[in-house]
Design an enzyme around this catalytic site. Structure first.
Site, PDB file in Angstrom:
ATOM      1  N   ASP A   1      -3.351   2.498  -5.567  1.00 40.26           N
ATOM      2  CA  ASP A   1      -2.116   2.472  -4.762  1.00 40.26           C
ATOM      3  C   ASP A   1      -1.948   1.209  -3.927  1.00 40.26           C
ATOM      4  O   ASP A   1      -1.193   1.194  -2.976  1.00 40.26           O
ATOM      5  CB  ASP A   1      -2.049   3.726  -3.872  1.00 40.26           C
ATOM      6  N   GLU A   2      -2.655   0.144  -4.301  1.00 40.56           N
ATOM      7  CA  GLU A   2      -2.660  -1.037  -3.446  1.00 40.56           C
ATOM      8  C   GLU A   2      -2.734  -2.316  -4.271  1.00 40.56           C
ATOM      9  O   GLU A   2      -3.527  -2.401  -5.203  1.00 40.56           O
ATOM     10  CB  GLU A   2      -3.917  -0.931  -2.578  1.00 40.56           C
TER      11      GLU A   2
ATOM     12  N   ASP B   1       0.871  -1.184   0.000  1.00 36.70           N
ATOM     13  CA  ASP B   1       0.000   0.000   0.000  1.00 36.70           C
ATOM     14  C   ASP B   1       0.904   1.229   0.000  1.00 36.70           C
ATOM     15  O   ASP B   1       1.710   1.407   0.916  1.00 36.70           O
ATOM     16  CB  ASP B   1      -0.887  -0.033   1.258  1.00 36.70           C
TER      17      ASP B   1
HETATM   18  P1  TTP Z   1      -5.499   5.074   0.801  1.00 41.04           P
HETATM   19  O1  TTP Z   1      -4.429   4.051   0.533  1.00 41.04           O
HETATM   20  O2  TTP Z   1      -6.672   4.676   1.598  1.00 41.04           O
HETATM   21  O3  TTP Z   1      -4.848   6.311   1.568  1.00 41.04           O
HETATM   22  P2  TTP Z   1      -3.452   6.994   1.390  1.00 41.04           P
HETATM   23  O4  TTP Z   1      -2.590   6.277   0.418  1.00 41.04           O
HETATM   24  O5  TTP Z   1      -3.683   8.444   1.099  1.00 41.04           O
HETATM   25  O6  TTP Z   1      -2.866   6.924   2.840  1.00 41.04           O
HETATM   26  P3  TTP Z   1      -2.191   5.696   3.613  1.00 41.04           P
HETATM   27  O7  TTP Z   1      -0.791   6.158   3.920  1.00 41.04           O
HETATM   28  O8  TTP Z   1      -3.026   5.556   4.835  1.00 41.04           O
HETATM   29  O9  TTP Z   1      -2.238   4.507   2.716  1.00 41.04           O
HETATM   30  O10 TTP Z   1      -6.041   5.682  -0.546  1.00 41.04           O
HETATM   31  C1  TTP Z   1      -5.243   5.843  -1.697  1.00 41.04           C
HETATM   32  C2  TTP Z   1      -5.586   7.127  -2.416  1.00 41.04           C
HETATM   33  O11 TTP Z   1      -6.961   7.164  -2.761  1.00 41.04           O
HETATM   34  C3  TTP Z   1      -5.341   8.375  -1.588  1.00 41.04           C
HETATM   35  O12 TTP Z   1      -4.005   8.844  -1.675  1.00 41.04           O
HETATM   36  C4  TTP Z   1      -6.346   9.341  -2.131  1.00 41.04           C
HETATM   37  C5  TTP Z   1      -7.488   8.478  -2.626  1.00 41.04           C
HETATM   38  N1  TTP Z   1      -8.605   8.541  -1.664  1.00 41.04           N
HETATM   39  C6  TTP Z   1      -9.636   9.454  -1.885  1.00 41.04           C
HETATM   40  O13 TTP Z   1      -9.612  10.201  -2.871  1.00 41.04           O
HETATM   41  N2  TTP Z   1     -10.667   9.514  -0.997  1.00 41.04           N
HETATM   42  C7  TTP Z   1     -10.731   8.716   0.118  1.00 41.04           C
HETATM   43  O14 TTP Z   1     -11.686   8.814   0.906  1.00 41.04           O
HETATM   44  C8  TTP Z   1      -9.661   7.774   0.341  1.00 41.04           C
HETATM   45  C9  TTP Z   1      -9.677   6.884   1.554  1.00 41.04           C
HETATM   46  C10 TTP Z   1      -8.631   7.728  -0.572  1.00 41.04           C
HETATM   47 MG    MG Z   2      -2.234   4.161   0.515  1.00 43.81          MG
END
Ligand code: TTP
Ligand code: MG
Length: 369
Positions: A110-111, A10
């Site tokens: 991103d995962e 992730d």
């Molecule tokens: P996530 O992997 O949930 O969050 P993240 O990568 O920003 O943070 P983390 O370090 O906790 O992994 O989501 C991936 C991307 O998806 C995030 O960068 C932006 C987008 N996103 C949104 O646009 N709205 C949302 O509510 C969420 C959860 C994510």
């Molecule tokens: Mg992320």
């Protein structure tokens, strides 16, 4: 089912981290990536924020106005989402990740899950080494950090990845699964939302450990047979869901508007070559091969014309794509007198494997395959 080793990668605060990479000078400030709705200057929601901003309580989903309030008096950076830019970086990283896996499943931009059972010869030491290598590769090539979870299945890998963030690496061996999960809130399990959490809380089930000990029959009575059994198994860290490529697209295409309406092949090719490169990088990132190339021309009167050609053997060659595209446009312009306003390129008849029909024996069909 054979024992497996599954990894979940992730990317950390992904959209905001991409913005930091583009402009490193913002790194130490709160960075808030926003989806502006356009109604008023501050209407819309926060897409994501870097960890500096999260320290002030700014996170995904909150209104932009609230984020501004929480960051009042602090020098911070608010930016609009640039999905195309993040997708470009994501495509390259996913390509790298796929190359390190036996099987691969991208979950979001991103995962991704990687089954690395074979790649690590079922050794957690080797899997951890591989994870470090992957983290280094992503950092060296793309200057991005990620958090990785390693476990015997997707469920455990996912929770492990969330366990330590950012830049985390958490390994949970099969013999540690129950102990690892027990103290975590039930909310950590996929499928347990606010409603289910409330229901479980009213039964005094707060942690995964409580849930694991809770009578299965009662869970089934409460949530139905399928969901009840699912919660019970999840709490015990049991998950047989395979890591597999998500459904492939039927086609990959891009279309773009020309600077001005034209009949000039050179002008069209200039744009179309760029579209080919874009389509090609998405094709390669998905590990796909094409047989059919289609060009589209939106005329100045908005009529849509298309021409396509199918080649014999699946390929992922950019050169062939450009050559086919060029011939199709040339022929189209020779035959018609429309002025092109927009042009598009699509590849289809997609498959996962290049044609391996290379030897005479396989050409005539062999009895053992
Ligand atoms: P996530 O992997 O949930 O969050 P993240 O990568 O920003 O943070 P983390 O370090 O906790 O992994 O989501 C991936 C991307 O998806 C995030 O960068 C932006 C987008 N996103 C949104 O646009 N709205 C949302 O509510 C969420 C959860 C994510
Ligand atoms: Mg992320």
């Amino acid at each position: 089912m054979h024992p497996r080793i599954v990894m979940l990668v992730d990317l950390d605060y992904f959209f905001a981290q991409c913005e930091e990479r583009r402009n490193p000078s913002i790194k130490d400030k709160p960075v808030v990536v926003c989806v502006y709705s356009g109604r008023t200057e501050d209407s819309g929601a926060v897409s994501t924020a870097n960890y500096v901003a999260r320290h002030y309580g700014v996170k995904s989903g909150i209104p932009i106005s609230l984020a501004k309030k929480r960051l009042e008096g602090i020098e911070s950076v608010f930016l609009p989402v640039d999905k195309a830019f993040y997708k470009q970086i994501s495509d390259i990283i996913m390509y790298v990740l796929r190359s390190h896996s036996d099987s691969f499943e991208q979950v979001s931009v991103d995962e991704a899950y990687l089954d690395v059972s074979k790649k690590s010869q079922n050794s957690y030491v080797a899997a951890k080494r591989l994870a470090k290598k992957i983290k280094n590769e992503i950092f060296n090539q793309q200057q991005l950090t990620c958090s990785v979870g390693i476990g015997p299945n997707k469920l455990v890998a996912k929770i492990a990845a969330d366990y330590q963030k950012p830049d985390g690496l958490t390994t949970v061996k099969p013999e540690d699964v129950i102990r690892f999960l027990a103290p975590l809130p039930v909310r950590s399990l996929v499928g347990v939302g606010k409603k289910t959490e409330k229901k479980l809380e009213s039964l005094n089930v707060h942690t995964i450990g409580h849930l694991a000990k809770f009578d299965v029959q009662k869970l089934v009575d409460l949530f139905g047979r399928k969901l009840g059994a699912y919660f019970h198994n999840s709490a015990l860290g049991v998950d047989d869901d395979p890591v597999e490529e998500r459904g492939d697209p039927e086609s990959i295409g891009r279309i773009s508007t020309l600077k001005e309406d034209t009949q000039d092949l050179t002008v069209i090719l200039d744009k179309a070559n760029k579209l080919c490169e874009d389509v090609h990088s998405r094709l390669v990132a998905k590990g796909l091969f094409y047989k059919t190339v289609t060009i589209r021309v939106v005329a100045d009167n908005l009529e849509v014309h298309s021409r396509s050609n199918t080649i014999e053997n699946p390929t992922n060659s950019l050169e062939i794509l450009k050559k086919e595209m060029k011939e199709l446009f040339k022929k189209f312009l020779d035959e018609s007198d429309v002025y092109a306003r927009r042009v598009g390129i699509t590849v289809s008849s997609l498959s996962r494997k290049e044609n391996q029909q290379k030897t005479i024996t396989s050409f005539f069909g062999s009895s053992n395959n």
